[in-house]
Write an enzyme that holds these catalytic residues in place. Structure first.
Site, mmCIF file in Angstrom:
data_model
loop_
_atom_site.group_PDB
_atom_site.id
_atom_site.type_symbol
_atom_site.label_atom_id
_atom_site.label_comp_id
_atom_site.label_asym_id
_atom_site.label_seq_id
_atom_site.Cartn_x
_atom_site.Cartn_y
_atom_site.Cartn_z
ATOM 1 N N LYS A 144 0.830 -1.208 0.000
ATOM 2 C CA LYS A 144 0.000 0.000 0.000
ATOM 3 C C LYS A 144 0.874 1.271 0.000
ATOM 4 C CE LYS A 144 -2.308 -0.851 3.826
ATOM 5 N NZ LYS A 144 -1.657 -2.113 4.266
ATOM 6 N N ARG B 204 -9.473 0.421 8.731
ATOM 7 C CA ARG B 204 -8.903 -0.892 9.003
ATOM 8 C C ARG B 204 -9.862 -1.771 9.791
ATOM 9 N NH1 ARG B 204 -3.372 0.655 8.784
ATOM 10 N NH2 ARG B 204 -1.784 -0.908 8.851
ATOM 11 N N ARG C 225 11.512 0.537 10.189
ATOM 12 C CA ARG C 225 10.403 0.949 11.043
ATOM 13 C C ARG C 225 10.482 0.204 12.368
ATOM 14 N NH1 ARG C 225 4.708 0.980 7.915
ATOM 15 N NH2 ARG C 225 4.142 0.017 9.890
#
Ligand code: AMP
Length: 223
Positions: A14, A89, A161
Site C-alpha cells: 500500500k 482498518r 520501522r
C-alpha cells in the site's frame, strides 16, 4: 473527486502504490500510519497514547484513529479527492468514514484490494526500509534505493520501522487480518471492491490498480 481506499495486509504494498496512484489521479495520499508516526515523533499526548500499541503491532482504538484521520480528510487539500492508505482498518472505521463523506454528499468511489498471500508477506518485511523524512518505502531486496542508505526522492536517511521486528510483524498479521477481511466484506457488500494481484512487479500492480478504477470515476485534476 475520487475518494479511493487502498486495502491490503501489512506488507502488501500500500505504501509503495499509494503515491504512484495519487500522482496519476492528482490527489494527495492520506496514510493513517504516517499520521500516527508523526504524532509519536512529535511526542504529542496522542502519540504517547498509541506508541506502545504500534510497537506491539496492535491496532489503535477506532475512536482515536477516526478522530485523527477524519480531521485530516477534512483539510482543504483533500476536498478534490484522496487516496486513503491504511484507513479504514475495521468495520467501525469504514462506517465512520462513510458517514463523514455522506455529510458532504460524497462516498468512497472505489476500494482497491492489493492481494498478496500470507507466506509472501512475512518475507517482505525483512528487507523493508523507509526514509526518515517522507516515509518513502524501499525494499533492500526487491526495490533498493539508487544510493545505499539514502532516499531517492528527498535524500534523507533510510531507517527500519520500529514495528518491523519479526515478532511484531507476526503479531501485526494475526491482529490485522481478521479486521481487514471485515473491511473487504464491507466494500464488497457495497459492490465497490476491486482486487489486484499484488505479487506482480511494482509497475504491473500500479497499472492494474489504475485500470481497476475504471471509467466511472469523476474527473480530477491531473488525470
Ligand atoms: P501502517 O503504517 O499502516 O502499517 O500502520 C502502522 C501501525 O499504526 C499499525 O500497525 C497500527 O498499530 C497503527 N494504525 C495505522 N492505521 C490504523 C488504523 N486505521 N486503525 C488502527 N490502527 C492503525
Amino acid at each position: 473527486m475520487p475518494v479511493v481506499v487502498l486495502l491490503g495486509a501489512p506488507g502488501a504494498g500500500k505504501g509503495t502504490q499509494a503515491p504512484l496512484l495519487a500522482k496519476r489521479l492528482g490527489v494527495p495520499v492520506l496514510a493513517s500510519g504516517d499520521l500516527l508516526r508523526t504524532e509519536v515523533a512529535t511526542g504529542s499526548e496522542l502519540g504517547r497514547e498509541v506508541q506502545d500499541m504500534m510497537r506491539s503491532g496492535e491496532l489503535v482504538p477506532d475512536e482515536t484513529i477516526v478522530r485523527l484521520f477524519l480531521h485530516r480528510l477534512g483539510r482543504p487539500d483533500a476536498a478534490a479527492g484522496a487516496i486513503l492508505d491504511g484507513f479504514p482498518r475495521t468495520r467501525g472505521q469504514a462506517a465512520a468514514l462513510d458517514a463523514q463523506l455522506a455529510e458532504s454528499g460524497r462516498r468512497v468511489d472505489r476500494a482497491l484490494l492489493i492481494d498478496v498471500p500470507i507466506e509472501d508477506l512475512v518475507g517482505r518485511f525483512a528487507g523493508r526500509v523507509i526514509c526518515a523524512e517522507g516515509g518513502h518505502v524501499y525494499n533492500l531486496r526487491s526495490n533498493p534505493p539508487r544510493n545505499p542508505g539514502m532516499c531517492d526522492i528527498d535524500g534523507s536517511e533510510l531507517v527500519r520501522r520500529a514495528d518491523d521486528a519479526e515478532e511484531t510483524v507476526r503479531a501485526r498479521m494475526v491482529q490485522q487480518l481478521g479486521p481487514l477481511e471485515d473491511v473487504v466484506d464491507h466494500y464488497r457488500g457495497l459492490d465497490n471492491l476491486a482486487t489486484v494481484d499484488g505479487t506482480q512487479s511494482i509497475e504491473a500492480v500500479a497499472d492494474d490498480l489504475f485500470a481497476a478504477l475504471g471509467a466511472e470515476l469523476p474527473p480530477a485534476a491531473g488525470r
